[in-house]
Design a protein around this motif. Sequence first.
Motif, PDB file in Angstrom:
ATOM      1  N   UNK A 187       0.746  -1.192  -0.025  1.00 40.64           N
ATOM      2  CA  UNK A 187      -0.086  -0.083  -0.018  1.00 40.64           C
ATOM      3  C   UNK A 187       0.812   1.240   0.094  1.00 40.64           C
ATOM      4  N   UNK A 188       0.268   2.371  -0.827  1.00 44.38           N
ATOM      5  CA  UNK A 188       0.852   3.677  -0.724  1.00 44.38           C
ATOM      6  C   UNK A 188       2.329   3.732  -0.748  1.00 44.38           C
ATOM      7  N   UNK A 189       2.980   3.462  -2.016  1.00 43.93           N
ATOM      8  CA  UNK A 189       4.311   3.644  -2.119  1.00 43.93           C
ATOM      9  C   UNK A 189       4.363   5.015  -2.337  1.00 43.93           C
ATOM     10  N   UNK A 190       5.522   5.583  -1.799  1.00 41.94           N
ATOM     11  CA  UNK A 190       5.904   6.886  -1.966  1.00 41.94           C
ATOM     12  C   UNK A 190       7.516   7.303  -1.704  1.00 41.94           C
ATOM     13  N   UNK A 191       7.906   8.506  -2.026  1.00 42.59           N
ATOM     14  CA  UNK A 191       9.121   8.998  -2.025  1.00 42.59           C
ATOM     15  C   UNK A 191       9.107  10.495  -1.741  1.00 42.59           C
TER      16      UNK A 191
END
Length: 312
Positions: A187-191
């Motif tokens: 869930x919710x991959x971000x950088x």
Amino acid sequence: MTSSRFGGALAAAAFLISAPAVAHVTFENGQANPNSTYKAVLRIPHGCDGKATLKVRVRIPEGIVAVKPMPKAGWKLETTKGSYVKAYQVHGEAVSEGVTDIVWSGALEDAHYDEFVFQVRFTDAYQPGATVYFPVVQECDGATEEWTQVPAAGEDPHSLRSPAPGVRIVGAATAPQVAKVGPLTVEQPWSRATPGGAKVGGGYLRITNTGTAPDRLIGGSFPLASKVEVHEMRMDGDVMRMKPVDGGLEIKPGATVELKPGGFHLMFMDLKEPLKEGQSVKGTLSFEKAGTIEVEYTVRGMGGAAPAEHKH
């Protein structure tokens, strides 16, 4: 770990902990939704040329209404009110005046860090893609730091010596990104956006194992980096240390593991170009048993925090 690799890890750790650069006055969360209430947490990292900060002044831009500063223990709080250039609709009512300036007066030593909080509402004067800049002035004993520079169209705000802290207006929140492979849910991959010249970036997400057997996250791919590694940050006494996770990160049956700044995370090594706020970058994750899964990372601002947890 070789000396060059160790040095690189230390530099990467410093970036992941301190982004954005600690020299500037910034907001804790550099993003907001249109026509929404926003909690502004203004971070003051130092004084003026070594002198203590005695006043913090914030100018409220046109199109920002319903301003409510938070009182701060030991500091005197003052506001200035004035008329807006035009009236704005808020909950069906026309608002034509409000707080235009906030001033906190007290004392903050140069060696100390503190936060100043206020709440505002963004009106429809700002649409997704716009960045709203809040000029800030630090008054010290015989010295002043003016964080008031606003970038021209196409200019990199990080190139400015004294940039005003900004908030980028993004689209309304949507359902969290979810990808599945076998019994694993991601869930919710971000950088986070990276400054020009940075050679590393961080990847964050949540993994849930609904199966009956453990699995391991062992790596992945990222098109803007030469390789992806699983790393861990942890305190060793008074020192924050980072190292690769040997053998991969275990995801136990029934468990949810969160990769986040300051803990387990993915390291994007040898970046080919900076990560830019607002980008969506597709990549993959590799698991020991479940195999490979495609994911898409949302790049948030340098001061961006993790997306709010989605309750099922």
